[in-house]
Design a protein around this motif. Structure first.
Motif, short mmCIF file in Angstrom:
data_model
loop_
_atom_site.label_atom_id
_atom_site.label_comp_id
_atom_site.label_asym_id
_atom_site.label_seq_id
_atom_site.Cartn_x
_atom_site.Cartn_y
_atom_site.Cartn_z
N ASP A 1 0.83 -1.19 0.00
CA ASP A 1 0.00 0.00 0.00
C ASP A 1 0.88 1.26 0.00
N ASP A 2 0.72 2.11 -1.02
CA ASP A 2 1.55 3.31 -1.14
C ASP A 2 1.45 4.22 0.08
N ALA A 3 0.25 4.32 0.66
CA ALA A 3 0.08 5.18 1.83
C ALA A 3 0.87 4.64 3.02
N LEU A 4 0.93 3.33 3.18
CA LEU A 4 1.71 2.74 4.27
C LEU A 4 3.21 2.90 4.02
N ILE A 5 3.62 2.75 2.78
CA ILE A 5 5.03 2.96 2.44
C ILE A 5 5.43 4.40 2.76
N SER B 1 14.12 -13.91 23.10
CA SER B 1 13.69 -15.30 23.21
C SER B 1 14.65 -16.04 24.13
N SER B 2 14.21 -17.14 24.65
CA SER B 2 15.10 -17.95 25.49
C SER B 2 16.14 -18.69 24.64
N ALA B 3 15.84 -18.88 23.36
CA ALA B 3 16.77 -19.55 22.44
C ALA B 3 17.45 -18.51 21.55
N ALA B 4 18.73 -18.67 21.30
CA ALA B 4 19.48 -17.70 20.50
C ALA B 4 18.84 -17.51 19.12
N CYS B 5 18.42 -18.60 18.51
CA CYS B 5 17.84 -18.50 17.16
C CYS B 5 16.39 -18.02 17.18
N GLY B 6 15.84 -17.81 18.35
CA GLY B 6 14.48 -17.32 18.46
C GLY B 6 14.38 -15.80 18.53
N TRP B 7 15.51 -15.13 18.73
CA TRP B 7 15.50 -13.67 18.78
C TRP B 7 15.07 -13.11 17.43
N SER B 8 14.45 -11.95 17.48
CA SER B 8 14.01 -11.32 16.25
C SER B 8 13.96 -9.81 16.45
N MET B 9 13.46 -9.12 15.47
CA MET B 9 13.39 -7.66 15.53
C MET B 9 12.09 -7.21 14.88
N ARG B 10 11.41 -6.31 15.57
CA ARG B 10 10.26 -5.64 14.96
C ARG B 10 10.81 -4.45 14.18
N PHE B 11 10.26 -4.16 13.01
CA PHE B 11 10.77 -3.06 12.18
C PHE B 11 9.78 -2.74 11.07
N ALA B 12 10.00 -1.62 10.45
CA ALA B 12 9.35 -1.24 9.20
C ALA B 12 10.43 -0.60 8.35
N SER B 13 10.46 -0.92 7.08
CA SER B 13 11.51 -0.36 6.22
C SER B 13 11.01 -0.14 4.80
N VAL B 14 11.71 0.72 4.12
CA VAL B 14 11.45 0.99 2.70
C VAL B 14 12.79 1.01 1.99
N ILE B 15 12.84 0.34 0.86
CA ILE B 15 14.00 0.38 -0.02
C ILE B 15 13.50 0.83 -1.38
N GLY B 16 14.25 1.73 -2.00
CA GLY B 16 13.83 2.22 -3.30
C GLY B 16 15.00 2.56 -4.20
N PHE B 17 14.65 2.88 -5.43
CA PHE B 17 15.63 3.22 -6.45
C PHE B 17 15.19 4.49 -7.17
N GLY B 18 16.15 5.26 -7.61
CA GLY B 18 15.81 6.47 -8.33
C GLY B 18 17.02 7.11 -8.95
N ARG B 19 16.81 8.32 -9.42
CA ARG B 19 17.87 9.10 -10.06
C ARG B 19 18.03 10.41 -9.32
N GLU C 1 11.93 6.02 -8.67
CA GLU C 1 11.37 5.23 -9.76
C GLU C 1 10.61 4.01 -9.24
N SER C 2 11.08 3.46 -8.11
CA SER C 2 10.36 2.34 -7.50
C SER C 2 10.76 2.25 -6.03
N MET C 3 9.84 1.70 -5.21
CA MET C 3 10.16 1.46 -3.82
C MET C 3 9.23 0.38 -3.27
N THR C 4 9.76 -0.36 -2.30
CA THR C 4 8.99 -1.42 -1.67
C THR C 4 9.12 -1.27 -0.16
N GLY C 5 8.10 -1.72 0.52
CA GLY C 5 8.10 -1.65 1.97
C GLY C 5 8.08 -3.04 2.57
N LYS C 6 8.55 -3.11 3.82
CA LYS C 6 8.57 -4.37 4.56
C LYS C 6 8.33 -4.05 6.03
#
Length: 151
Positions: free
Chosen positions: A10-14, A81-99, A143-148
Motif C-alpha cells: 500500500d503506497d500510503a503505508l510505504i 527469546s530464550s533460544a538464540a535462534c528465536g531472537w528477532s526484531m520488529r521493524f518497518a523499512s522501505v528500499i527504493g531506487f531512483g535518479r 522510480e520504485s520502492m517497496t516496503g517491509k
C-alpha cells in the motif's frame, strides 16, 4: 521479496514508513564500489531531498552516475527469546531506487530545505543567502520502492 507476509504494498503505508524514519541511507556506486551515507532528508511527491556541502564525495559520485538506492527504517524493537535462534526484531523499512539531480535554483533550494525541515519540525525557517550558496541540494526522483514490516 522472499517474505511476502512482511511485504508492504500500500503506497500510503510505504509513505507513512518514510515519514516516520529520521535517517535515510543513500547508496551510490563509486567506480564499481558501493558507497552508502546516512542523511537527514525530506520526502514529498515521490521525491527525496537531501542537503549537503557544495563539494564532496557524494556530489563527485552523483555527477558521474545519477542512479541511487535508498533505505529508511523505523519501529525498531528487539524481540527476545530464550533460544538464540528465536531472537528477532520488529521493524518497518522501505528500499527504493531512483535518479539523483542537483538543484541549483535558489528558490527551489529554499523549497527543498522547507521540505527537509518539515520532516523534523513544524516551525518555519529562513535560510540566509550566504548559507544557501554553500549548500547543495540533492533531489532523488523515485522510480520504485517497496516496503517491509514485521510487527
Amino acid at each position: 521479496m522472499r517474505r511476502s507476509d512482511r511485504e508492504v504494498t500500500d503506497d500510503a503505508l510505504i509513505e507513512a514508513i518514510l515519514m516516520q524514519a529520521t535517517v535515510c541511507r543513500l547508496a551510490m556506486c563509486d567506480e564499481g564500489w558501493p558507497y552508502v551515507v546516512p542523511l537527514n532528508f525530506g520526502y514529498q511527491d515521490k521525491r527525496l531531498f537531501f542537503h549537503t556541502a557544495e563539494r564532496g564525495r557524494k556530489l563527485d559520485i552523483l555527477t558521474r552516475n545519477d542512479r541511487v538506492c535508498f533505505e529508511v527504517d523505523s519501529e525498531h524493537k528487539i524481540l527476545e527469546s530464550s533460544a538464540a535462534c528465536g531472537w528477532s526484531m520488529r521493524f518497518a523499512s522501505v528500499i527504493g531506487f531512483g535518479r539523483a539531480r542537483l538543484i541549483d535554483d535558489p528558490a527551489y533550494k529554499r523549497e527543498a530545505l522547507d521540505i527537509i525541515m518539515r520532516h523534523y519540525s513544524d516551525r518555519l525557517y529562513t535560510y540566509p543567502d550566504d548559507i544557501l550558496t554553500k549548500t547543495a541540494i540533492i533531489r532523488v526522483d523515485i522510480e520504485s520502492m517497496t516496503g517491509k514490516r514485521k510487527s
